[in-house]
Scaffold this motif. Structure first.
Motif, PDB file in Angstrom:
ATOM      1  N   UNK A  84       0.837  -1.194   0.000  1.00 34.17           N
ATOM      2  CA  UNK A  84       0.000   0.000   0.000  1.00 34.17           C
ATOM      3  C   UNK A  84       0.870   1.241   0.000  1.00 34.17           C
ATOM      4  N   UNK A  85       0.327   2.324  -0.569  1.00 35.15           N
ATOM      5  CA  UNK A  85       0.982   3.624  -0.464  1.00 35.15           C
ATOM      6  C   UNK A  85      -0.056   4.671  -0.088  1.00 35.15           C
ATOM      7  N   UNK A  86       0.291   5.537   0.852  1.00 34.55           N
ATOM      8  CA  UNK A  86      -0.547   6.663   1.248  1.00 34.55           C
ATOM      9  C   UNK A  86       0.100   7.936   0.725  1.00 34.55           C
ATOM     10  N   UNK A  87      -0.700   8.767   0.044  1.00 36.50           N
ATOM     11  CA  UNK A  87      -0.198  10.022  -0.519  1.00 36.50           C
ATOM     12  C   UNK A  87      -0.960  11.167   0.135  1.00 36.50           C
ATOM     13  N   UNK A  88      -0.275  11.920   1.000  1.00 39.26           N
ATOM     14  CA  UNK A  88      -0.901  13.039   1.712  1.00 39.26           C
ATOM     15  C   UNK A  88       0.207  13.997   2.120  1.00 39.26           C
ATOM     16  N   UNK A  89       0.011  15.291   1.875  1.00 38.01           N
ATOM     17  CA  UNK A  89       1.072  16.249   2.186  1.00 38.01           C
ATOM     18  C   UNK A  89       1.140  16.603   3.667  1.00 38.01           C
ATOM     19  N   UNK A  90       0.175  16.122   4.466  1.00 39.59           N
ATOM     20  CA  UNK A  90       0.231  16.327   5.919  1.00 39.59           C
ATOM     21  C   UNK A  90       0.935  15.135   6.564  1.00 39.59           C
TER      22      UNK A  90
END
Length: 248
Positions: free
Chosen positions: A3-9
Motif C-alpha cells: 500500500x501507499x498513502x499520498x498526503x502532504x500532511x
C-alpha cells in the motif's frame, strides 16, 4: 499487499500508515504526486490511498490515471463534502473515498474490501514492480508461480486458502478463519480437511525444488505465507505451462 498513502500532511499519513501496519499491511507514505509516481515506477503497489488536495497534482487526476491502468486499488481522502465534490469523487474511478479526518478503523475496512476483490482476481493484470524474489498468485487462472517462473496449478480449495493468506502477508491467519473461508466445519473434521489442503499444497510447491516452501505453520495459531507474494494476472509463457504441475 503493498500500500501507499499520498498526503502532504505528515502527521495524517504517518498515523494512517501506522494503523494499517497494525493490520499487517506493507505500507509506504509520501507527500506529493511526484513521489507517488516515482514509487510506482520503482516498486509498484496493490492499493493507493490518495488525498485529493495535493500540492503538485490533484488526487482526482491520479485516481483517473490509475483507473485507466486498471491495476491498482484506489482510495481517495478529502475534506470536501458538498454534492459537486462527492460527484467528482464518484466519477474518478476510485474504489472508495473517505471524508477527513479519516477514521483509522473505517480505512482498514475499506482497504480490506478492496484487497479481497484483488485477491479474487477482479482487477486487471499488472507486472508493475515485480521483484525477482516474488511469488505470483493468479486467482483467475488458479496459478501460483514460484520466483524462478515455475507455475503450479491449484484446486479451487487451494485458491481460497492462498487467497486468504494473501490478505495478511507475513502474518498468521487463524485456523478458524481459514475453515470459514473454505466452508469447513469448526470441528475435528474441518481441521482434517484444512490439514489435507496444506499437505497437498506443500507437496506441490516442494516438487518445484524451492529450498523453502512458503506455507508455514504458526503453532497455536494457524498458517502464513512467508514469501514475498504478489497478486497478478500473469501472462504465462508456453514454457511456464509446460512446467506447470497439474493437481492429482
Amino acid at each position: 499487499m503493498r500500500l501507499i498513502i499520498v498526503d502532504d500532511e505528515t502527521s495524517v499519513r504517518d498515523a494512517l500508515a501506522d494503523r494499517l501496519r497494525e493490520e499487517a499491511f506493507d505500507v509506504e507514505s509520501v507527500g506529493t504526486a511526484l513521489e507517488f509516481y516515482r514509487g510506482m515506477a520503482g516498486n509498484g503497489y496493490d492499493i493507493a490511498i490518495i488525498d485529493v488536495d495535493l500540492p503538485d497534482e490533484s488526487g482526482l487526476d491520479i485516481a483517473a490515471w490509475l483507473s485507466e491502468k486498471g491495476r491498482v486499488g484506489v482510495g481517495l481522502m478529502t475534506s470536501r463534502g458538498d454534492l459537486e465534490d462527492r460527484l467528482a469523487l464518484r466519477r474518478s474511478g476510485a474504489d472508495f473515498y473517505l471524508l477527513k479526518p479519516v477514521d483509522g478503523d473505517e480505512l482498514v475496512e475499506a482497504v480490506r474490501n478492496v484487497a479481497r476483490r484483488i485477491v479474487r482476481g477482479e482487477r486487471a493484470e499488472s507486472d508493475v514492480g515485480a521483484g525477482p524474489a516474488d511469488w505470483f498468485f493468479d486467482p483467475s487462472q488458479w496459478i501460483l508461480q514460484s520466483p524462478d517462473g515455475q507455475a503450479v496449478k491449484l484446486t479451487a480449495a487451494e485458491v481460497s486458502f492462498v487467497g486468504r493468506l494473501a490478505l495478511q502477508p507475513g502474518s498468521a491467519v487463524s485456523r478458524s478463519e481459514l475453515r470459514t473461508e473454505l466452508g469447513y466445519g469448526h470441528d475435528r473434521s474441518g481441521d482434517r480437511n484444512l490439514e489435507a489442503i496444506v499437505r497437498r499444497l506443500r507437496k506441490k510447491l516442494g516438487a518445484l525444488g524451492e529450498r523453502a516452501v512458503p506455507i508455514q505453520t504458526v503453532h497455536g495459531t494457524g498458517y502464513l505465507f512467508s514469501g514475498s507474494l504478489r497478486i497478478d494476472r500473469r501472462k504465462h509463457s508456453g514454457a511456464d505451462r509446460e512446467k506447470s504441475i497439474q493437481p492429482k
